[in-house]
Design an enzyme around this catalytic site. Structure first.
Site, PDB file in Angstrom:
ATOM      1  N   CYS A  76       1.014  -1.327  -0.012  1.00  0.00           N
ATOM      2  CA  CYS A  76       0.018  -0.056   0.017  1.00  0.00           C
ATOM      3  C   CYS A  76       0.835   1.409   0.006  1.00  0.00           C
ATOM      4  CB  CYS A  76      -0.830  -0.070   1.189  1.00  0.00           C
ATOM      5  SG  CYS A  76      -2.409  -1.042   1.192  1.00  0.00           S
ATOM      6  N   MET A 129      -8.156   0.227   1.207  1.00  0.00           N
ATOM      7  CA  MET A 129      -7.321  -0.694   2.055  1.00  0.00           C
ATOM      8  C   MET A 129      -7.476   0.125   3.463  1.00  0.00           C
ATOM      9  SD  MET A 129      -6.742  -3.490   0.431  1.00  0.00           S
ATOM     10  CE  MET A 129      -6.151  -3.923   1.926  1.00  0.00           C
ATOM     11  N   GLU A 130      -7.258   1.498   3.131  1.00  0.00           N
ATOM     12  CA  GLU A 130      -7.506   2.243   4.680  1.00  0.00           C
ATOM     13  C   GLU A 130      -8.769   2.224   4.998  1.00  0.00           C
ATOM     14  OE1 GLU A 130      -3.787   3.320   2.368  1.00  0.00           O
ATOM     15  OE2 GLU A 130      -6.059   2.969   1.774  1.00  0.00           O
ATOM     16  N   ASP A 156     -10.441  -6.873  22.139  1.00  0.00           N
ATOM     17  CA  ASP A 156      -9.894  -6.760  23.089  1.00  0.00           C
ATOM     18  C   ASP A 156     -10.228  -6.137  24.232  1.00  0.00           C
ATOM     19  OD1 ASP A 156      -7.055  -6.841  24.392  1.00  0.00           O
ATOM     20  OD2 ASP A 156      -7.104  -4.542  24.227  1.00  0.00           O
TER      21      ASP A 156
END
Length: 167
Positions: A83, A120-121, A135
């Site tokens: 990228c 992609m970002e 998490d």
């Protein structure tokens, strides 16, 4: 692999000999570009209520996940080897709590004026926001599922606008 074979497969990240290659975007036209990606984290109904009421011991899950997603979109080129580093002008992470499906839906919007796409970002922003939710909630619900990460739409560039058809 020959250049003709690389062109035939449509893989722009492959050079004439079949090796991984960062695409040269030097001569591509600079345009306004936008991408929207979405994903979800399925959680127990108890965890969803705690997220909604901001009662998790680790803190405000959605605020932390929003910042993590924004940071991830900005760092996409550091995470995905081919990228290009981009000067994003807008990254927005939004959440929707779905009580019926017992999930948190995540949407990431990315914008810029540049010469390469930003799908992609947007995908990276959604993915890291989802991982952050996981998490922060894993102690209460280790069976959570991250799923349905996909591009919803993209605008700009030589291929023009694209939108996922609803199925």
């Amino acid at each position: 692999m020959s250049a003709a074979n690389a062109m035939h497969t449509g893989l722009s990240h492959v050079d004439e000999s079949g090796k991984a290659n960062m695409v040269d975007v030097t001569l591509k036209q600079e345009t306004m570009r936008q991408a929207i990606a979405q994903g979800a984290v399925s959680v127990s109904s108890e965890v969803l209520v705690q997220i909604q009421k901001n009662q998790l011991i680790k803190g405000d899950v959605l605020s932390v996940a929003r910042i993590a997603g924004i940071q991830a979109a900005k760092k996409c080129a550091d995470l995905i080897p081919l990228c290009h580093p981009l000067l994003l002008t807008k990254v927005q992470i939004d959440f929707e709590l779905d009580v019926i499906e017992s999930q948190v839906s995540i949407t990431c919007l990315c914008k810029l004026k540049g010469n390469t796409g930003i799908e992609m970002e947007a995908l990276t922003g959604v993915s890291v926001a989802a991982l952050t939710i996981f998490d922060m909630c894993k102690a209460l619900d280790p069976s959570m599922t991250i799923h349905s990460i996909r591009v919803l739409e993209k605008k700009g560039g030589k291929t023009g606008d694209w939108q996922r058809t609803k199925t």
